[in-house]
Write an enzyme that holds these catalytic residues in place. Structure first.
Site, PDB file in Angstrom:
ATOM      1  N   GLU A 473     -70.245 -16.228  37.223  1.00 26.90           N
ATOM      2  CA  GLU A 473     -69.848 -14.844  37.361  1.00 26.90           C
ATOM      3  C   GLU A 473     -68.624 -15.026  38.371  1.00 26.90           C
ATOM      4  OE1 GLU A 473     -71.373 -12.569  35.805  1.00 26.90           O
ATOM      5  OE2 GLU A 473     -72.902 -13.839  34.956  1.00 26.90           O
ATOM      6  N   HIS A 476     -65.688 -14.473  36.146  1.00 28.99           N
ATOM      7  CA  HIS A 476     -65.373 -12.981  35.606  1.00 28.99           C
ATOM      8  C   HIS A 476     -64.799 -12.389  36.743  1.00 28.99           C
ATOM      9  CE1 HIS A 476     -67.507 -12.746  31.990  1.00 28.99           C
ATOM     10  NE2 HIS A 476     -68.901 -13.270  32.404  1.00 28.99           N
ATOM     11  N   HIS A 479     -61.298 -12.657  36.901  1.00 25.55           N
ATOM     12  CA  HIS A 479     -60.630 -12.104  35.842  1.00 25.55           C
ATOM     13  C   HIS A 479     -60.227 -10.830  36.456  1.00 25.55           C
ATOM     14  CE1 HIS A 479     -60.736 -11.260  31.158  1.00 25.55           C
ATOM     15  NE2 HIS A 479     -59.377 -11.450  31.531  1.00 25.55           N
TER      16      HIS A 479
END
Ligand SMILES: [Zn+2]
Length: 681
Positions: A473, A476, A479
Site C-alpha cells: 500500500e 501505491h 505512486h
C-alpha cells in the site's frame, strides 16, 4: 446550504494544519447538504463551459472540465475515506443515498451532448492543435471516455444506460454492506481450553476482539483476515478450523437480508446489457478495451499456462500434506480447512522455523521506518511525523513528505489498526491528488490497514504477509506522492487497472532486501537484528506454498473472467461458479481466495470487475522490473531508480503503459520471471 457557502465550509474549504481539512470541525450531519451544494456547483461549472459562445479550445473546454468540481472532489474524498475507514449508521445511510446521486451526476456529464460536441470538435482537429503528448493523451482519453459512456447513443439508449449505471452503483454499495454485515455478525467465542496451537499474538488479538464484542475474558475468532488466516493456520482443533473456514467462505451467502446471491445475479445481467448497448461483445471486452492487456484473449494467454503449472504444484504439495496428516495420526479425509494447518507444519519441518518466530522482529513502527528508508534511498524522500493533528480517527497519523532538496512534496496519512467501524482489507487513496494545471495541487495521500491493535504499552507486531501489505500500500502511496503530471485526470494511480499494481507490488520486493531487514527487523525485546539464518530461511521459504496461493488467486481471476467474457449473464451465478470451477478441475481442498458472494473487488463497485487478473499481470511486470535491479547487483542502483521514478512512479497515466514500461526496462516482460519467483517452474 447554498453553493456560495462552499467557499467557507470546512468540508470544502480546508483550513486545518498543513492544508488538511480541519477534521475537528466536520460533523457527520454536514455531508448531505454539502454534497448537494457541491453537485450544484459542479453542474454550474459544466453549464458555463457549454454555454460559451467561443469556439472550443483546450483552455475553455478541456482545462475547464478538468478543473471543475473541486468542491465535489473535496467533500467526496473525505466522505469515502470515512465510509471505508470510520463509518457509522449515519454515514452508511448517506452512502446509499450519495452513491446513486453521484452516478446520476457523472452520467449526466458524460452524456452532455453540448459538452461532447466541444470535446469532439477538439478531438477531430487534434493533429492540427500542436499539443504536447500528455495533453493529446488526455484529450484522446476524455473523448474515448465519453464514447464509452454512451455519448453517441440515441436518446433511449442514453436513458437506459443511465438507469443501468445507477442500479449497478447502488447494487455495488449493497453488496459491500452485506459482506460487512456478515463479517460483523459472525464470531466464534472460545474459552481458554479451546486455544491449542495458537501463538500469543493471535490469542491477544482474539481476546481484544471478544472484548469489543462484549465478551471480556473470552476469545473470538472473527472473519477479519488478520484473525481468520492465522487461526486456520495454527489451531489444533480441526472442528473449529472447519467452522471458521465454512463461515469465511460463506460470507454473503447466508440467506436473509445480507445475502448477495440476487445482488450478483442482477449485476451480471445489467453489465451484460450495458456492454451490448455500447457495442461490445461482452462486459469483459468493454472493460479491457482501456487496459494494457486490451482483450480477454490476452488475459487467458497469461493465466492459462500459469493455472496449469499451479495445479500441478498444488497437487504435488497436497500429497505431501496428506502424508504429514497421516503421520500426525489423522484418519480423516484431507480437507480445505486442513491445508493452511499442515502447510504451516510442513513449513516448520522443511525450513525448521515457523512464521511466528519472525513476528517479534517485525514491529509495526520499524516496518513503517523501513518503507520510508527505501523511499529515501531510491527517491530521496524524507518523512517527518507531525503529532497532534486531528485526522478522521484518533489512530490517524500525519507525515510531511519532503524532496531531497528539502522542498515540500506531499502529505502522507496513515491509519493502521483494525476496528469495527472500518471495512476489512488494506488500501491507498487520496484526499487530494497532485498536478500542476491551473493553480496546481499538492498530493495528500493515505494508507488504511487492518492490523490487530496491541494492548496499551505493547508494540504492534506484524506477520510477514502484513509487512508485505504495508509495503504494497505504501508503493501505491508513492505512486500518488511522486506524481509529476500536468493534468489531474492522469495523476498518480489514474492508470489502467493492470498497470496500477506495478508500483505497489514492485515495492514489496524491497521488504526482503537483506540490507533493509538487517537495519529494521529488530527484535521487540532484545533489539537484535533478525538472525541471518532466520532471514535465509525466510527467503528460501518465500516460494513455499506457491501452489496453494496461485490456485486460490487464479481461480478467482478465472471465475471473474468467465462471468464477464460471455455475451450474456448466467441465470444462476453460484451454479455457474461451481460449473466453471469443475471445468477448471479446481481441487476441492482449496477455496477460491474470494468466492462470488463476497468477491468485493468485482462486485462492491466496478473497480476490478473483469479485472482481478490484473494483480497477476502486474506481478509479471513487478518480477521483471525488480530483476532489472538484481541484474545490476544493487537493489538501490541510482541510475535505474531514476528511470523507475521518471517512467513509473512519477508518470501517472500521462503515457501508454506499454510505452512507460519499455522506457524503464528497455523491453516488454514475459511471465517467466513471475513463475520463477513463485517457484512454479
Ligand atoms: Zn494494490
Amino acid at each position: 446550504m447554498s453553493v456560495s457557502d462552499l467557499a467557507t465550509h470546512p468540508l470544502t474549504n480546508w483550513q486545518g494544519p498543513l492544508g488538511l481539512p480541519d477534521f475537528t470541525k466536520i460533523g457527520d450531519g454536514d455531508f448531505g447538504s454539502v454534497f448537494d451544494a457541491a453537485l450544484k456547483a459542479h453542474e454550474a461549472e459544466i453549464e458555463a463551459i457549454t454555454a460559451s459562445a467561443e469556439q472550443a479550445s483546450i483552455e475553455n473546454t478541456l482545462q475547464a472540465l478538468e478543473l471543475a468540481g473541486e468542491a465535489l472532489d473535496r467533500v467526496s474524498s473525505i466522505f469515502w475515506c470515512r465510509a471505508g475507514a470510520h463509518t457509522n449508521d449515519a454515514i452508511q445511510a448517506l452512502e446509499r443515498e450519495v452513491a446513486p446521486k453521484m452516478s446520476r451526476h457523472f452520467s449526466a456529464i458524460s452524456m452532455n451532448e453540448k459538452l461532447f460536441a466541444r470535446i469532439d470538435d477538439l478531438y477531430q482537429k487534434r493533429d492540427s492543435l500542436k499539443l504536447d503528448s500528455e495533453t493529446l493523451r488526455v484529450l484522446e482519453r476524455t473523448w474515448k471516455g465519453f464514447v464509452r459512456s454512451g455519448a453517441r447513443l440515441d436518446a433511449d439508449g442514453k436513458k437506459r444506460l443511465a438507469s443501468i449505471n445507477e442500479q449497478l452503483s447502488s447494487l455495488g454499495t449493497t453488496f459491500g454492506q452485506n459482506v460487512l454485515a456478515d463479517e460483523r455478525e459472525w464470531a466464534l467465542f472460545l474459552d481458554g481450553g479451546d486455544l491449542a496451537g495458537l501463538p500469543d499474538f493471535l490469542k491477544s488479538a482474539m481476546a481484544e476482539a471478544a472484548e469489543t464484542r462484549g465478551q471480556k475474558g473470552r476469545y473470538a475468532v472473527t472473519l477479519s483476515r488478520s484473525i481468520y488466516e492465522p487461526f486456520t493456520t495454527f489451531s489444533e482443533r480441526r472442528d473449529l478450523r472447519e467452522a471458521a473456514w465454512r463461515a469465511f467462505t460463506q460470507r454473503g451467502q447466508n440467506g436473509g437480508a445480507s445475502d448477495n446471491t440476487a445482488v450478483v445475479r442482477d449485476m451480471l445481467k445489467l453489465r451484460a446489457e450495458k456492454a451490448k448497448l455500447l457495442g461490445y461483445a461482452s462486459f469483459a471486452a468493454l472493460k479491457l478495451d482501456d487496459t494494457m492487456a486490451k482483450t480477454p484473449k490476452a488475459v487467458h494467454d497469461l493465466l492459462d499456462p500459469v493455472w496449469e503449472k499451479a495445479l500441478e504444484k498444488a497437487a504435488a504439495d497436497q500429497k505431501e500434506l496428506e502424508r504429514l496428516a497421516t503421520a500426525a495420526g489423522s484418519n480423516e479425509q484431507f480437507a480445505a480447512w486442513d491445508w493452511r494447518f499442515y502447510q504451516e507444519k510442513l513449513r516448520a519441518e522443511k525450513f525448521a522455523f515457523d512464521e511466528a518466530e519472525l513476528k517479534p522482529y517485525l514491529q509495526l513502527d520499524h516496518v513503517i521506518a523501513a518503507c520510508f528508508d527505501v523511499a529515501m534511498r531510491l527517491f530521496g524522500l524524507t518523512f517527518e511525523e507531525k503529532k497532534g493533528i486531528a485526522g478522521w480517527h484518533p489512530d490517524t497519523r500525519v507525515f510531511a513528505v519532503k524532496n531531497a532538496d528539502g522542498s515540500d512534496r506531499a502529505l502522507f496519512l496513515a491509519d493502521y489498526f483494525a476496528r469495527s467501524s472500518k471495512r476489512s482489507g488494506a488500501w491507498m487513496s487520496a484526499l487530494q491528488s497532485g498536478y500542476s494545471l491551473g493553480k496546481g495541487s499538492k498530493p495528500i495521500i493515505y494508507n488504511i490497514m487492518n492490523f490487530a491493535k496491541p494492548p496499551v504499552g505493547e508494540a504492534a507486531l506484524l506477520s510477514v504477509d502484513e509487512a508485505k501489505t504495508l509495503f504494497h500500500e505504501f508503493g501505491h502511496a508513492l505512486h500518488g506522492t511522486l506524481t509529476d503530471v500536468t493534468w489531474p485526470s492522469v495523476s498518480g494511480t489514474s492508470v489502467s487497472r493492470d498497470f496500477v499494481e506495478l508500483p505497489s507490488q514492485l515495492y514489496e520486493h524491497w521488504l526482503t532486501v537483506p540490507a533493509v531487514l538487517e537495519k529494521h527487523a529488530l527484535h521487540v525485546k532484545t533489539g537484535k537484528p533478525m538472525p541471518k539464518e532466520l532471514l535465509d530461511k525466510m527467503l528460501a521459504a518465500r516460494t513455499f506454498g506457491a501452489g496453494f496461493a496461485t490456485v486460490e488467486f487464479t481461480a478467482s481471476a478465472l471465475v471473474d473472467m468467465a462471468y464477464h467474457a460471455r455475451p450474456d449473464a448466467p441465470a444462476e451465478p453460484l451454479a455457474f461458479e461451481t460449473e466453471t470451477l469443475e471445468k477448471l478441475a479446481m481441487p476441492d481442498t482449496i477455496a477460491m481466495r474470494h468466492r462470488t458472494p463476497h468477491f468485493s473487488h468485482v462486485f462492491a463497485g466496478d473497480g476490478y470487475s473483469a479485472g482481478y487478473y490484473s494483480y497477476m499481470w502486474s506481478e509479471v511486470l513487478d518480477a521483471d522490473a525488480f530483476s532489472a535491479f538484481e541484474e545490476t547487483g544493487d537493489p538501490f542502483n541510482p541510475a535505474l531508480a531514476k528511470k523507475l521514478r521518471e517512467n513509473i512512479y512519477a508518470a501517472g497515466g500521462s503515457k501508454d503503459p506499454e510505452e512507460l514500461y519499455t522506457a524503464f526496462r528497455g523491453k516488454m516482460p514475459t511471465a517467466d520471471a513471475m513463475m520463477a519467483k513463485r517457484g512454479l517452474v
